[in-house]
Design a protein around this motif. Structure first.
Motif, PDB file in Angstrom:
ATOM      1  N   TYR A  93       0.833  -1.205   0.000  1.00 26.62           N
ATOM      2  CA  TYR A  93       0.000   0.000   0.000  1.00 26.62           C
ATOM      3  C   TYR A  93       0.867   1.254   0.000  1.00 26.62           C
ATOM      4  CZ  TYR A  93      -3.784   3.194   1.330  1.00 26.62           C
ATOM      5  OH  TYR A  93      -4.692   4.224   1.366  1.00 26.62           O
ATOM      6  N   LEU A  94       1.957   1.238   0.763  1.00 24.45           N
ATOM      7  CA  LEU A  94       2.870   2.383   0.790  1.00 24.45           C
ATOM      8  C   LEU A  94       3.486   2.616  -0.581  1.00 24.45           C
ATOM      9  CD1 LEU A  94       4.444   4.598   2.326  1.00 24.45           C
ATOM     10  CD2 LEU A  94       6.145   2.846   2.914  1.00 24.45           C
ATOM     11  N   TYR A  95       3.924   1.549  -1.241  1.00 23.60           N
ATOM     12  CA  TYR A  95       4.479   1.675  -2.602  1.00 23.60           C
ATOM     13  C   TYR A  95       3.466   2.323  -3.539  1.00 23.60           C
ATOM     14  CZ  TYR A  95       8.525  -1.387  -1.673  1.00 23.60           C
ATOM     15  OH  TYR A  95       9.685  -1.925  -1.207  1.00 23.60           O
ATOM     16  N   ARG A  96       2.222   1.856  -3.448  1.00 23.90           N
ATOM     17  CA  ARG A  96       1.172   2.386  -4.324  1.00 23.90           C
ATOM     18  C   ARG A  96       0.952   3.876  -4.058  1.00 23.90           C
ATOM     19  NH1 ARG A  96      -3.288   0.064  -6.889  1.00 23.90           N
ATOM     20  NH2 ARG A  96      -4.424   1.678  -8.023  1.00 23.90           N
ATOM     21  N   GLN A  97       0.906   4.250  -2.798  1.00 24.23           N
ATOM     22  CA  GLN A  97       0.674   5.643  -2.435  1.00 24.23           C
ATOM     23  C   GLN A  97       1.839   6.536  -2.874  1.00 24.23           C
ATOM     24  OE1 GLN A  97      -2.062   7.213  -0.890  1.00 24.23           O
ATOM     25  NE2 GLN A  97      -3.087   5.302  -1.400  1.00 24.23           N
ATOM     26  N   LEU A  98       3.057   6.068  -2.709  1.00 21.17           N
ATOM     27  CA  LEU A  98       4.221   6.848  -3.134  1.00 21.17           C
ATOM     28  C   LEU A  98       4.239   7.011  -4.651  1.00 21.17           C
ATOM     29  CD1 LEU A  98       7.007   5.359  -0.817  1.00 21.17           C
ATOM     30  CD2 LEU A  98       5.956   7.619  -0.651  1.00 21.17           C
TER      31      LEU A  98
ATOM     32  N   ALA B 254       1.651   9.617  -5.509  1.00 23.40           N
ATOM     33  CA  ALA B 254       2.074  10.955  -5.101  1.00 23.40           C
ATOM     34  C   ALA B 254       3.153  11.505  -6.034  1.00 23.40           C
ATOM     35  CB  ALA B 254       2.588  10.926  -3.661  1.00 23.40           C
ATOM     36  N   CYS B 255       4.089  10.645  -6.442  1.00 20.59           N
ATOM     37  CA  CYS B 255       5.159  11.103  -7.341  1.00 20.59           C
ATOM     38  C   CYS B 255       4.627  11.475  -8.716  1.00 20.59           C
ATOM     39  CB  CYS B 255       6.225  10.017  -7.480  1.00 20.59           C
ATOM     40  SG  CYS B 255       7.197   9.725  -5.993  1.00 20.59           S
ATOM     41  N   ARG B 256       3.602  10.778  -9.147  1.00 20.36           N
ATOM     42  CA  ARG B 256       3.005  11.050 -10.458  1.00 20.36           C
ATOM     43  C   ARG B 256       1.898  12.093 -10.371  1.00 20.36           C
ATOM     44  NH1 ARG B 256       0.792   5.528 -11.972  1.00 20.36           N
ATOM     45  NH2 ARG B 256       0.058   6.634 -13.827  1.00 20.36           N
ATOM     46  N   ARG B 257       1.599  12.526  -9.122  1.00 19.85           N
ATOM     47  CA  ARG B 257       0.546  13.517  -8.876  1.00 19.85           C
ATOM     48  C   ARG B 257      -0.784  13.086  -9.493  1.00 19.85           C
ATOM     49  NH1 ARG B 257       2.838  17.795  -6.502  1.00 19.85           N
ATOM     50  NH2 ARG B 257       5.045  18.223  -6.885  1.00 19.85           N
ATOM     51  N   THR B 258      -1.133  11.824  -9.271  1.00 19.04           N
ATOM     52  CA  THR B 258      -2.412  11.322  -9.784  1.00 19.04           C
ATOM     53  C   THR B 258      -3.529  11.466  -8.762  1.00 19.04           C
ATOM     54  OG1 THR B 258      -1.876   9.088  -9.019  1.00 19.04           O
ATOM     55  CG2 THR B 258      -1.283   9.651 -11.279  1.00 19.04           C
ATOM     56  N   THR B 259      -3.178  11.802  -7.508  1.00 20.57           N
ATOM     57  CA  THR B 259      -4.195  11.947  -6.478  1.00 20.57           C
ATOM     58  C   THR B 259      -4.795  13.343  -6.517  1.00 20.57           C
ATOM     59  OG1 THR B 259      -2.446  12.528  -4.906  1.00 20.57           O
ATOM     60  CG2 THR B 259      -3.159  10.240  -4.941  1.00 20.57           C
ATOM     61  N   LYS B 260      -6.113  13.421  -6.419  1.00 16.87           N
ATOM     62  CA  LYS B 260      -6.802  14.698  -6.478  1.00 16.87           C
ATOM     63  C   LYS B 260      -6.465  15.579  -5.283  1.00 16.87           C
ATOM     64  CE  LYS B 260     -10.725  12.923  -9.136  1.00 16.87           C
ATOM     65  NZ  LYS B 260     -12.198  12.719  -9.155  1.00 16.87           N
ATOM     66  N   ASP B 261      -6.245  14.939  -4.112  1.00 15.48           N
ATOM     67  CA  ASP B 261      -5.985  15.722  -2.904  1.00 15.48           C
ATOM     68  C   ASP B 261      -4.557  16.235  -2.849  1.00 15.48           C
ATOM     69  OD1 ASP B 261      -4.346  13.528  -1.332  1.00 15.48           O
ATOM     70  OD2 ASP B 261      -6.119  12.536  -2.109  1.00 15.48           O
ATOM     71  N   GLY B 262      -3.661  15.670  -3.675  1.00 13.66           N
ATOM     72  CA  GLY B 262      -2.288  16.144  -3.713  1.00 13.66           C
ATOM     73  C   GLY B 262      -1.423  15.679  -2.564  1.00 13.66           C
ATOM     74  N   GLY B 263      -1.973  14.855  -1.683  1.00 10.60           N
ATOM     75  CA  GLY B 263      -1.211  14.393  -0.540  1.00 10.60           C
ATOM     76  C   GLY B 263      -0.585  13.036  -0.798  1.00 10.60           C
ATOM     77  N   VAL B 264      -0.009  12.476   0.248  1.00  6.58           N
ATOM     78  CA  VAL B 264       0.581  11.146   0.154  1.00  6.58           C
ATOM     79  C   VAL B 264       0.037  10.315   1.306  1.00  6.58           C
ATOM     80  CG1 VAL B 264       2.608  11.871   1.482  1.00  6.58           C
ATOM     81  CG2 VAL B 264       2.743   9.826   0.061  1.00  6.58           C
ATOM     82  N   GLY B 265      -0.254   9.064   1.021  1.00  4.98           N
ATOM     83  CA  GLY B 265      -0.795   8.175   2.029  1.00  4.98           C
ATOM     84  C   GLY B 265       0.179   7.073   2.376  1.00  4.98           C
ATOM     85  N   GLY B 266      -0.326   6.076   3.083  1.00  2.00           N
ATOM     86  CA  GLY B 266       0.519   4.991   3.533  1.00  2.00           C
ATOM     87  C   GLY B 266       1.009   5.226   4.949  1.00  2.00           C
ATOM     88  N   CYS B 267       1.821   4.309   5.430  1.00  3.19           N
ATOM     89  CA  CYS B 267       2.333   4.390   6.793  1.00  3.19           C
ATOM     90  C   CYS B 267       3.521   5.350   6.841  1.00  3.19           C
ATOM     91  CB  CYS B 267       2.731   3.006   7.288  1.00  3.19           C
ATOM     92  SG  CYS B 267       3.234   2.974   9.030  1.00  3.19           S
ATOM     93  N   MET B 268       3.264   6.590   7.232  1.00  2.00           N
ATOM     94  CA  MET B 268       4.317   7.598   7.280  1.00  2.00           C
ATOM     95  C   MET B 268       5.318   7.344   8.405  1.00  2.00           C
ATOM     96  SD  MET B 268       4.057   9.684   4.748  1.00  2.00           S
ATOM     97  CE  MET B 268       3.679   8.169   3.833  1.00  2.00           C
ATOM     98  N   LEU B 269       4.889   6.666   9.463  1.00  2.00           N
ATOM     99  CA  LEU B 269       5.828   6.278  10.520  1.00  2.00           C
ATOM    100  C   LEU B 269       6.903   5.364   9.946  1.00  2.00           C
ATOM    101  CD1 LEU B 269       6.659   6.056  13.572  1.00  2.00           C
ATOM    102  CD2 LEU B 269       5.201   4.020  13.636  1.00  2.00           C
ATOM    103  N   LEU B 270       6.478   4.384   9.169  1.00  2.00           N
ATOM    104  CA  LEU B 270       7.409   3.450   8.538  1.00  2.00           C
ATOM    105  C   LEU B 270       8.372   4.178   7.616  1.00  2.00           C
ATOM    106  CD1 LEU B 270       8.408   0.644   7.642  1.00  2.00           C
ATOM    107  CD2 LEU B 270       6.445   0.551   6.075  1.00  2.00           C
ATOM    108  N   LEU B 271       7.855   5.035   6.759  1.00  2.00           N
ATOM    109  CA  LEU B 271       8.695   5.748   5.794  1.00  2.00           C
ATOM    110  C   LEU B 271       9.655   6.708   6.494  1.00  2.00           C
ATOM    111  CD1 LEU B 271       9.260   6.221   2.771  1.00  2.00           C
ATOM    112  CD2 LEU B 271       7.563   8.069   2.847  1.00  2.00           C
ATOM    113  N   SER B 272       9.170   7.416   7.506  1.00  2.00           N
ATOM    114  CA  SER B 272      10.003   8.397   8.211  1.00  2.00           C
ATOM    115  C   SER B 272      11.155   7.722   8.946  1.00  2.00           C
ATOM    116  CB  SER B 272       9.152   9.196   9.198  1.00  2.00           C
ATOM    117  OG  SER B 272       8.165   9.938   8.536  1.00  2.00           O
ATOM    118  N   VAL B 273      10.856   6.689   9.726  1.00  2.00           N
ATOM    119  CA  VAL B 273      11.897   6.011  10.501  1.00  2.00           C
ATOM    120  C   VAL B 273      12.886   5.325   9.567  1.00  2.00           C
ATOM    121  CG1 VAL B 273      12.359   4.186  12.188  1.00  2.00           C
ATOM    122  CG2 VAL B 273      10.426   5.743  12.521  1.00  2.00           C
ATOM    123  N   TRP B 274      12.386   4.722   8.489  1.00  2.00           N
ATOM    124  CA  TRP B 274      13.285   4.113   7.496  1.00  2.00           C
ATOM    125  C   TRP B 274      14.276   5.150   6.982  1.00  2.00           C
ATOM    126  CZ3 TRP B 274      13.830   5.672   2.402  1.00  2.00           C
ATOM    127  CH2 TRP B 274      14.638   4.863   1.597  1.00  2.00           C
TER     128      TRP B 274
END
Length: 245
Positions: free
Chosen positions: A130-135, A138-158
Motif C-alpha cells: 500500500y505504501l508503494y502504491r501511495q508513493l 504521489a510522485c506522479r501527482r495522480t491523487t486529487k488531494d495532492g497528498g501522500v498516504g501509507g504508513c508515514m511512521l514506517l517511511l520516516s523512521v526508514w
C-alpha cells in the motif's frame, strides 16, 4: 535502496508472514454489509437540486466513527464489545497503516478485512504494498488531494535510520511500561520517540533536502541500521519487542 519487509517488521512489528491480504474490492451494497458487521452505517447523502446524489467513497468519515463508537457501554455483552473493538481497529489502521492523502475517511475494505479477528493475514506485506502504491501516486501527482498516504511512521523512521537528509536529532526516551507483557515492548521506531522539531518554511526545506539528496554519497548511507550478525536487532538502550524479530 527502498523500504523492505525487514523494515516493516522492525519498525511496526506487523506480521510479514501469513496469508496474503487479497480480497474483492467490490463495494456494491457496502452499507448493508457494514450494518451487518457493526450495526450501522453512515447516512446516504441527500439529493442535490438536480436530483443527483453526491458520490461518496465506500466507507465512513472518521468524525462519524468517533461520534458513534467513542465509548463502549459498560454493560456491553461480548458481541457489542467485539463490535467496538473491530471499529477501533478499523479506525486505527485507516489512520496509520493504510492512510490516504485526505485523512478524512476510513475505507470500507479495511473493515471488511477485519470480519474475522484471527485471520492470520500478512498485514506487514499489505502495508508495504500500500505504501508503494501511495508513493507512486504521489510522485506522479495522480491523487486529487495532492497528498501522500501509507504508513508515514514506517517511511520516516526508514529514512532517518539510513539517510542524513532531513534527519531530526533524537532526544532521550520516555520510560516505557510494558505492563509485564513482552508483546507490549516498543519497536525500533521508539528510538525516534522524542526528536527535535524543525522550525523552517516548507519550501526552503524542500530545496535544501533535494540539494542534499543530489549530493548524497554511498559512504553517507547507513546500510545496516539494525546491526548485523549476533548484534542484529540490538537497540542498545531499550528491549525490543520480540515480534520485530
Amino acid at each position: 535502496m527502498t523500504v523492505t519487509l525487514e523494515d516493516v517488521s522492525m519498525i511496526t512489528a506487523l506480521p510479514i508472514e501469513g496469508k496474503p491480504l487479497c480480497m474483492s474490492t467490490d463495494s456494491e451494497e457496502w452499507r448493508q454489509q457494514m450494518e451487518a458487521l457493526i450495526g450501522m452505517s453512515p447516512q446516504e447523502p441527500e439529493m442535490e437540486d438536480g436530483g443527483k446524489k453526491d458520490r461518496v467513497p465506500a466507507g465512513a468519515p472518521f468524525t462519524w466513527i468517533a461520534a458513534n463508537f467513542a465509548h463502549c457501554p459498560e454493560d456491553a455483552d461480548d458481541e457489542v464489545i467485539q463490535r467496538y473493538a473491530r471499529v477501533y481497529m478499523w479506525y486505527v489502521i485507516s489512520r496509520t497503516i493504510f492512510a490516504d492523502g485526505t485523512g478524512k475517511n476510513a475505507p470500507w475494505m479495511w473493515l471488511k478485512a477485519l470480519t474475522f479477528f484471527d485471520n492470520k493475514f500478512s498485514w506487514g506485506s499489505a502495508a508495504l504494498a500500500y505504501l508503494y502504491r501511495q508513493l507512486n501516486d504521489a510522485c506522479r501527482r495522480t491523487t486529487k488531494d495532492g497528498g501522500v498516504g501509507g504508513c508515514m511512521l514506517l517511511l520516516s523512521v526508514w529514512s532517518w535510520e539510513r539517510l542524513p537528509v532531513g534527519r531530526p536529532k533524537s532526544l532521550k526516551w520516555n520510560t516505557w511500561d510494558d505492563h509485564g507483557n513482552p508483546l507490549r515492548l516498543p519497536t525500533w521506531a521508539y528510538k525516534w520517540d522524542l526528536v527535535s522539531e524543525v522550525a523552517s518554511k516548507v519550501n526552503l526545506l524542500y530545496k535544501q533536502y533535494t540539494n542534499e539528496m543530489d549530493l548524497l554519497t554511498p559512504e553517507q548511507v547507513e546500510w545496516q541500521p539494525y546491526g548485523a550478525g549476533p548484534n542484529f536487532g540490538d537497540a542498545h538502550t531499550f528491549e525490543l519487542n520480540p515480534l520485530c524479530m
